[in-house]
Design a protein around this motif. Sequence first.
Motif, short mmCIF file in Angstrom:
data_model
loop_
_atom_site.label_atom_id
_atom_site.label_comp_id
_atom_site.label_asym_id
_atom_site.label_seq_id
_atom_site.Cartn_x
_atom_site.Cartn_y
_atom_site.Cartn_z
N UNK A 90 42.52 10.31 -33.83
CA UNK A 90 43.54 9.75 -32.50
C UNK A 90 42.82 10.24 -31.24
N UNK A 91 43.65 9.85 -30.33
CA UNK A 91 43.14 10.22 -28.94
C UNK A 91 43.46 11.75 -28.80
N UNK A 92 44.18 12.29 -29.54
CA UNK A 92 44.42 13.91 -29.75
C UNK A 92 43.49 14.80 -30.54
N UNK A 93 42.60 14.10 -31.00
CA UNK A 93 41.45 14.54 -32.15
C UNK A 93 42.19 14.90 -33.32
N UNK A 94 43.10 14.33 -33.75
CA UNK A 94 43.70 14.47 -35.32
C UNK A 94 42.92 13.44 -36.13
N UNK A 95 42.20 13.79 -37.08
CA UNK A 95 41.67 12.96 -37.99
C UNK A 95 42.64 12.39 -39.07
N UNK A 96 42.06 11.26 -39.61
CA UNK A 96 42.85 10.41 -40.61
C UNK A 96 41.98 9.75 -41.32
N UNK A 97 42.11 9.56 -42.50
CA UNK A 97 41.32 8.82 -43.65
C UNK A 97 42.15 7.94 -44.47
#
Length: 102
Positions: free
Chosen positions: A36-43
């Motif tokens: 995300x734009x807040x550097x939260x990864x997601x897979x």
Amino acid sequence: MTNDMGMPLKRVRDWFQMAEIHCPTTYDQMALATCSDCAVPSVRIVLLKDITDFGLVFFTNYASHKAQDIASNPLASAVLHWAELKRQVRVTGRLEQTSPAL
């Protein structure tokens, strides 16, 4: 997306075609990691539609959380894993929206 290990896309396409024969229910599954734009990864797992000379083409819902991540940060990473073939490919690169016709 471009392959970060330098493997030619032709070889990835060849493996993809082999996987279609030997892994018919899972050959087109791809783990896609975004941030995300807040550097939260997601897979999540997405459906790989094609491998072209330009990279990998996959399906996504343009209104999804994943699409929001891609819009704010188009850099991503993905893994294709074919357990039956004992092969996997990791790719990284910039995502670009394609025509719905693809």
